[in-house]
Design a protein around this motif. Structure first.
Motif, PDB file in Angstrom:
ATOM      1  N   ASN A 319       0.714  -1.450  -0.095  1.00 25.94           N
ATOM      2  CA  ASN A 319       0.100   0.062  -0.347  1.00 25.94           C
ATOM      3  C   ASN A 319       1.149   2.108  -0.042  1.00 25.94           C
ATOM      4  OD1 ASN A 319      -1.698   1.985   1.015  1.00 25.94           O
ATOM      5  ND2 ASN A 319      -2.961   0.945   1.309  1.00 25.94           N
ATOM      6  N   ARG A 320       0.591   2.463  -0.561  1.00 25.55           N
ATOM      7  CA  ARG A 320       1.660   3.243  -0.859  1.00 25.55           C
ATOM      8  C   ARG A 320       1.712   4.349   0.116  1.00 25.55           C
ATOM      9  NH1 ARG A 320      -2.058   7.586  -3.551  1.00 25.55           N
ATOM     10  NH2 ARG A 320      -0.465   8.802  -4.503  1.00 25.55           N
ATOM     11  N   TRP A 321       0.588   4.281   1.253  1.00 30.82           N
ATOM     12  CA  TRP A 321       0.524   5.189   2.025  1.00 30.82           C
ATOM     13  C   TRP A 321       0.997   4.161   3.243  1.00 30.82           C
ATOM     14  CZ3 TRP A 321      -1.503   9.477   1.809  1.00 30.82           C
ATOM     15  CH2 TRP A 321      -2.294   9.710   0.734  1.00 30.82           C
ATOM     16  N   PHE A 322       1.005   3.079   3.106  1.00 34.17           N
ATOM     17  CA  PHE A 322       1.858   2.246   4.023  1.00 34.17           C
ATOM     18  C   PHE A 322       3.295   2.648   4.085  1.00 34.17           C
ATOM     19  CE2 PHE A 322       4.987  -1.554   5.783  1.00 34.17           C
ATOM     20  CZ  PHE A 322       4.535  -1.726   6.616  1.00 34.17           C
ATOM     21  N   ILE A 323       3.344   2.691   2.932  1.00 38.44           N
ATOM     22  CA  ILE A 323       5.366   3.033   2.433  1.00 38.44           C
ATOM     23  C   ILE A 323       5.027   4.972   2.988  1.00 38.44           C
ATOM     24  CG2 ILE A 323       6.935   3.425   1.020  1.00 38.44           C
ATOM     25  CD1 ILE A 323       5.884   1.299  -0.512  1.00 38.44           C
ATOM     26  N   MET A 324       4.352   5.307   2.532  1.00 34.81           N
ATOM     27  CA  MET A 324       4.363   6.706   3.270  1.00 34.81           C
ATOM     28  C   MET A 324       4.491   7.084   4.667  1.00 34.81           C
ATOM     29  SD  MET A 324       4.837  10.190   2.240  1.00 34.81           S
ATOM     30  CE  MET A 324       4.492  10.098   0.098  1.00 34.81           C
ATOM     31  N   GLY A 325       4.250   6.054   5.241  1.00 37.70           N
ATOM     32  CA  GLY A 325       4.335   5.687   6.740  1.00 37.70           C
ATOM     33  C   GLY A 325       5.293   5.620   7.573  1.00 37.70           C
ATOM     34  N   GLU A 356       8.021   9.771  -6.424  1.00 37.41           N
ATOM     35  CA  GLU A 356       7.517   9.791  -7.676  1.00 37.41           C
ATOM     36  C   GLU A 356       6.494   8.139  -8.341  1.00 37.41           C
ATOM     37  OE1 GLU A 356       9.875  12.531  -9.907  1.00 37.41           O
ATOM     38  OE2 GLU A 356       9.012  14.270  -9.494  1.00 37.41           O
ATOM     39  N   SER A 357       7.231   7.304  -8.146  1.00 34.37           N
ATOM     40  CA  SER A 357       6.885   5.707  -8.892  1.00 34.37           C
ATOM     41  C   SER A 357       5.719   5.537  -7.770  1.00 34.37           C
ATOM     42  CB  SER A 357       8.164   4.996  -8.717  1.00 34.37           C
ATOM     43  OG  SER A 357       8.359   4.836  -7.069  1.00 34.37           O
ATOM     44  N   LEU A 358       5.437   6.270  -6.559  1.00 37.94           N
ATOM     45  CA  LEU A 358       4.210   5.362  -6.149  1.00 37.94           C
ATOM     46  C   LEU A 358       3.185   6.709  -6.601  1.00 37.94           C
ATOM     47  CD1 LEU A 358       5.513   4.943  -2.379  1.00 37.94           C
ATOM     48  CD2 LEU A 358       5.029   2.864  -4.169  1.00 37.94           C
ATOM     49  N   ASP A 359       3.209   7.566  -7.544  1.00 34.26           N
ATOM     50  CA  ASP A 359       2.283   8.193  -7.571  1.00 34.26           C
ATOM     51  C   ASP A 359       2.180   9.748  -6.509  1.00 34.26           C
ATOM     52  OD1 ASP A 359       1.288   8.221 -10.024  1.00 34.26           O
ATOM     53  OD2 ASP A 359      -0.003   6.565 -10.293  1.00 34.26           O
ATOM     54  N   PHE A 360       3.078  10.209  -5.744  1.00 36.08           N
ATOM     55  CA  PHE A 360       2.718  11.224  -4.513  1.00 36.08           C
ATOM     56  C   PHE A 360       3.076  12.166  -5.719  1.00 36.08           C
ATOM     57  CE2 PHE A 360       2.605   7.682  -2.101  1.00 36.08           C
ATOM     58  CZ  PHE A 360       2.014   7.879  -1.044  1.00 36.08           C
ATOM     59  N   ASP A 361       3.423  13.718  -4.817  1.00 35.67           N
ATOM     60  CA  ASP A 361       3.249  14.900  -6.078  1.00 35.67           C
ATOM     61  C   ASP A 361       5.009  15.363  -5.115  1.00 35.67           C
ATOM     62  OD1 ASP A 361       2.338  17.249  -7.440  1.00 35.67           O
ATOM     63  OD2 ASP A 361       3.425  18.573  -5.305  1.00 35.67           O
ATOM     64  N   ALA A 362       5.625  15.764  -5.673  1.00 31.64           N
ATOM     65  CA  ALA A 362       6.938  16.502  -4.948  1.00 31.64           C
ATOM     66  C   ALA A 362       6.908  17.594  -3.942  1.00 31.64           C
ATOM     67  CB  ALA A 362       8.263  16.682  -6.177  1.00 31.64           C
ATOM     68  N   ILE A 363       5.528  18.751  -4.664  1.00 26.55           N
ATOM     69  CA  ILE A 363       5.251  19.569  -3.736  1.00 26.55           C
ATOM     70  C   ILE A 363       4.710  19.220  -2.430  1.00 26.55           C
ATOM     71  CG2 ILE A 363       4.056  21.745  -3.775  1.00 26.55           C
ATOM     72  CD1 ILE A 363       6.472  22.118  -6.119  1.00 26.55           C
ATOM     73  N   TRP A 364       3.998  18.262  -2.710  1.00 27.63           N
ATOM     74  CA  TRP A 364       2.990  17.831  -2.305  1.00 27.63           C
ATOM     75  C   TRP A 364       4.114  16.873  -0.121  1.00 27.63           C
ATOM     76  CZ3 TRP A 364       2.267  12.896  -0.161  1.00 27.63           C
ATOM     77  CH2 TRP A 364       1.474  12.536   0.780  1.00 27.63           C
TER      78      TRP A 364
END
Lengths: 438, 189
Positions: A319-325, A356-364
C-alpha cells in the motif's frame, strides 16, 4: 552483493559514521568516496573534486546565504518585539487574543528571520511572561511559543524549502506558495489547542486590565508594515516568475538592512559584521552539506542503488500509504537527531524517485516533510526551542515545557494526516497562482 | 556588540610554547578566512542588487554578475569553512558525545577529528589536481565574460588545506588537554 544489500550496508556505515560526531558533510563525503573506490576502483577518485565543485556551481544557491542574511538582519533588531506588540494591541479583545498574538507573531517572525530558536527568544521573552501574568498555564505559555517558532520553516520564505527545491530540482516559487495554506492551518491548529488547554485549566478569556487606544494601535503599524511588504514582494516576484530566488533574496536582504538601519538604528559596522559573520557560518555549513550530499547521491546512482530501491519498492505492491507512513517514521526519527536541512539533503535525492514512483506529488511531499521536520525542532535531544524557552522562563521546569509542547506535536501530526486526506491544502494555491505543474 | 571572548581554560594563549603558538597561529589564519568569506558575502549582496538594477531598471542584460557571485559563493564556502570548523559550526550528531563518559568521549572526539581530517585531506589533494588542470590548460568559463577557471577552483585546495590545518590544531589541543573533547565553540560565536 545485490544493490539492495549494498544500500543497506551504506545506510549502516553512514549511521555509524554520523554517530562518531564527525560533521555531517564530511561523513557523507567519506561514505561516498569510500564506496565509490571500493566498488568502482581508484579511478573514481578523479571525479570527487569535479562533483563537489559542480554541486556548488549554481546561481540558485546564492538564495541560501541571502535569505539567511535577511533573517539575521531582522533578528538582530527589535522587530520581533514590535511585531508581538502590534498583534497584541489589535487582538487583545478577541477571546484568546494573547495566544493568537503570540503564535501569530511567532509564525510571522519565524518566516522573516528563518530561525526557530531566534523566534522563540524574540517573541518568548515578552510573550511567555505576559501570558503567565494573565493566568495562562505555564505549559501552554511555553509550549505555544516553542511550537510557534517552528512555523518558520513552513511559512515562506523558508531556507528549508529552498534546500528541498535544490535537492529535488523543484520550483522554489511553487514550494513557497505551497507552504502558505498548510502554515496558516497549522497556526490555526496551535491556536485552537492553546485555547482549549487554557480553558481546561479554568482560564477565562476576558482581559479587563488591558486596553489600547486607537492611537496606540496605529502607531505600531509603520514599524511592522514594511517587513510584510518585503515578504509579499518576494512572494509576488517568485510566483510571477519576475525574478529568480537569488535576485529576490538579495534585494530583500538589502531592503531589510535599510529598514533596520532606519527604524531600529542597527547599522554600526560591528553589528553588521556580526550579522554577516553568523549568516556566513550557517550558509557555509549548509553549502558544505549540499556539496557532500551531491557526492553521496552521485555514489548512490553510480552504484544503481537509488534506481533499484525505487524500482523494488514500486514492485513490492505494498500500500502506497503504508510506505509513505514508513518514510515519515524514518524522517521523524532522523529529525530527533539532525537539523531539517541536513536530513533533506541526505534523503531527498534518494526518496524522491520512490515518492514519484508511488504517484505522490513532489511539492506535496515537501510540505509533509517540512511539517515532519518541525516536530524535531521541539523534541529532545536537538529541540533547541525547548532550551531557549527554558532560558527565558527558568522557573518553568524542562519537563513542563516538554509536556506543554507535546500536544502541539500532535497538532503537527494531525496536520500531516489532513494533508494526506486533502492534498489540495498544499497543491491548490500553487496551481491557481502558477498554473498546473509541468 | 560582542567583546572578544577569552578562550576556554587551558586554551592557547600568546607567549606560550611552540604548540600554543601553532594553535594560536592556525586560529588567527582561520579567523582571517572568516573575514574573507564575510567580505565575499558582502560583495555578493552588492553585485546581486546591481544585477537586479541593471536587468530590471535599466533593462540591459547582465554579463558578468551571475558568474561572479556564483564563484564568489564557492570561494566563500571553501575559504569560510576553516572558520566554521573553528567555531564548531559544521553541524553534527552529538548524541554519543553527549552521553559517553569522559575517556570514551575523548577517543570518539579523536576519531571524529581523524575522519574529518581524512576527507579534507582528500579534497585538498583532488582539489589541487582539479585546480591544476584548469591552470595548465588555461580553461575559461563558457560565457561571454570567460573568466579563467583556475581562480574559483583554487579556493577548493586552499580552503580545504586550511581546514586540514585547523583539524590538526584542534586535535593537538585535544591531545594535550588544551581543549575538552567536543568542547564548546572557541572564540566568537
Amino acid at each position: 552483493m545485490s544493490e539492495l544489500e549494498l544500500g543497506g550496508l551504506i545506510a549502516v556505515v553512514t549511521t555509524l559514521l554520523l554517530l562518531t560526531g564527525v560533521p555531517v558533510a564530511f561523513a557523507l563525503g567519506l561514505v561516498a568516496v569510500g564506496f565509490l573506490v571500493a566498488f568502482d576502483g581508484w579511478g573514481t577518485l578523479n571525479f570527487t573534486a569535479d562533483v563537489f565543485f559542480d554541486a556548488l556551481n549554481s546561481f540558485t544557491l546564492l538564495s541560501i546565504p541571502m535569505f539567511i542574511l535577511m533573517g539575521g538582519v531582522v533578528a538582530s533588531s527589535r522587530a520581533g518585539a514590535d511585531l508581538y506588540e502590534a498583534l497584541e494591541r489589535w487582538l487583545y479583545r478577541v477571546p484568546g487574543g494573547l495566544l493568537i498574538s503570540n503564535i501569530g507573531a511567532c509564525g510571522i517572525f519565524a518566516a522573516l528571520s528563518g530561525s526557530s530558536p531566534a523566534t522563540c527568544a524574540a517573541i518568548g521573552k515578552l510573550g511567555v511572561p505576559e501570558m503567565r501574568r494573565r493566568g495562562y498555564p505555564a505549559s501552554v505559555a511555553t509550549g505555544s511559543i516553542a511550537a510557534g517558532g517552528t512555523l518558520g520553516i513552513l511559512i515562506p520564505p523558508s531556507v528549508t524549502m529552498i534546500v528541498y527545491g535544490i535537492a529535488t530540482e523543484t520550483s522554489i516559487g511553487r514550494l513557497f506558495i505551497a507552504g502558505l495554506i498548510p502554515g496558516l492551518m497549522l497556526m490555526g491548529l496551535f491556536i485552537v489547542w492553546g485555547m482549549f488547554a487554557a480553558r481546561r485549566h479554568g482560564y477565562q478569556f476576558v482581559d479587563k486590565d488591558v486596553s489600547y487606544s486607537l492611537r496606540q494601535k496605529l502607531e505600531v503599524l509603520p514599524k511592522v508594515g514594511p517587513f510584510f511588504l518585503i515578504i509579499a514582494g518576494i512572494l509576488y516576484v517568485l510566483y510571477g516568475g519576475v525574478a529568480t530566488p537569488s535576485e529576490a533574496a538579495g534585494v530583500g536582504a538589502l531592503f531589510c538592512m535599510i529598514l533596520v538601519a532606519v527604524i531600529y538604528r542597527v547599522w554600526q559596522p560591528r553589528q553588521m559584521f556580526a550579522v554577516f559573520r553568523d549568516a556566513m557560518r550557517e550558509a557555509v555549513m549548509i553549502l558544505m552539506i549540499i556539496a557532500a550530499a551531491e557526492l553521496f547521491s552521485y555514489m548512490m546512482s553510480t552504484l544503481f542503488i537509488t534506481q533499484t530501491l525505487a524500482m523494488s519498492i514500486a514492485e513490492m505492491e505494498a500500500n502506497r500509504w503504508f510506505i509513505m507512513g514508513l518514510i515519515n517514521l524514518f524522517l521523524l526519527v532522523a529529525g530527533f537527531f539532525l537539523p531539517p536541512v541536513a536530513i533533506i539533503l541526505m534523503t531527498a535525492p534518494t526518496l524522491l524517485p520512490i515518492i514519484e514512483s508511488l504517484d505522490f506529488d513532489a511539492i506535496w511531499f515537501a510540505v509533509v516533510l517540512t511539517i515532519n521536520m518541525e516536530i524535531g525542532l521541539i523534541t529532545p535531544p536537538v529541540g533547541l526551542n525547548l532550551y531557549v524557552i527554558n532560558g527565558i522562563a527558568p522557573d518553568v521546569r524542562l519537563p513542563t515545557i516538554l509536556w506543554g509542547a507535546l500536544p502541539f506535536v500532535i497538532c503537527m501530526v494531525l496536520a500531516i494526516v489532513l494533508l494526506c486526506l486533502f492534498p489540495g491544502l498544499a497543491l491548490w494555491l500553487p496551481e491557481v497562482l502558477m498554473g498546473p505543474a509541468i | 556588540m560582542q567583546e572578544p571572548q577569552p578562550g576556554p581554560p587551558g586554551a592557547a594563549r600568546p607567549g606560550g610554547g611552540p604548540l600554543d603558538l601553532f594553535i594560536l597561529g592556525v586560529r588567527r589564519v582561520s579567523e582571517a578566512c572568516g573575514v574573507i568569506a564575510v567580505l565575499l558575502l558582502v560583495a555578493s549582496v552588492l553585485v546581486v542588487c546591481q544585477l537586479v538594477f541593471v536587468r530590471y531598471v535599466l533593462g540591459a542584460s547582465a554579463i558578468w554578475q551571475h558568474e561572479f557571485v556564483t564563484y564568489g559563493l564557492i570561494a566563500a564556502t571553501f575559504i569560510g569553512s576553516p572558520f566554521v570548523l573553528l567555531t564548531r559550526g559544521h553541524v553534527n550528531v552529538d548524541l554519543l558525545p553527549h552521553y559517553l563518559p569522559g575517556p570514551a568521549r575523548f577517543g570518539l572526539a579523536f576519531l571524529a577529528g581523524l575522519l574529518g581530517l581524512t576527507f579534507c585531506a582528500l579534497l585538498t589533494w583532488q582539489g589541487f589536481l582539479f585546480f591544476h588542470e584548469a591552470w595548465a590548460t588555461g580553461e575559461t568559463g563558457a560565457t561571454v565574460w570567460a573568466p579563467p577557471l583556475w581562480i574559483p577552483r583554487l579556493a577548493m585546495p586552499l580552503g580545504m588545506g586550511l581546514m586540514c590545518l585547523q583539524y590538526v590544531a584542534d586535535m593537538v589541543a585535544l591531545a594535550t588537554g588544551r581543549s575538552a573533547p567536543f568542547g564548546p565553540a572557541e572564540g566568537p560565536t
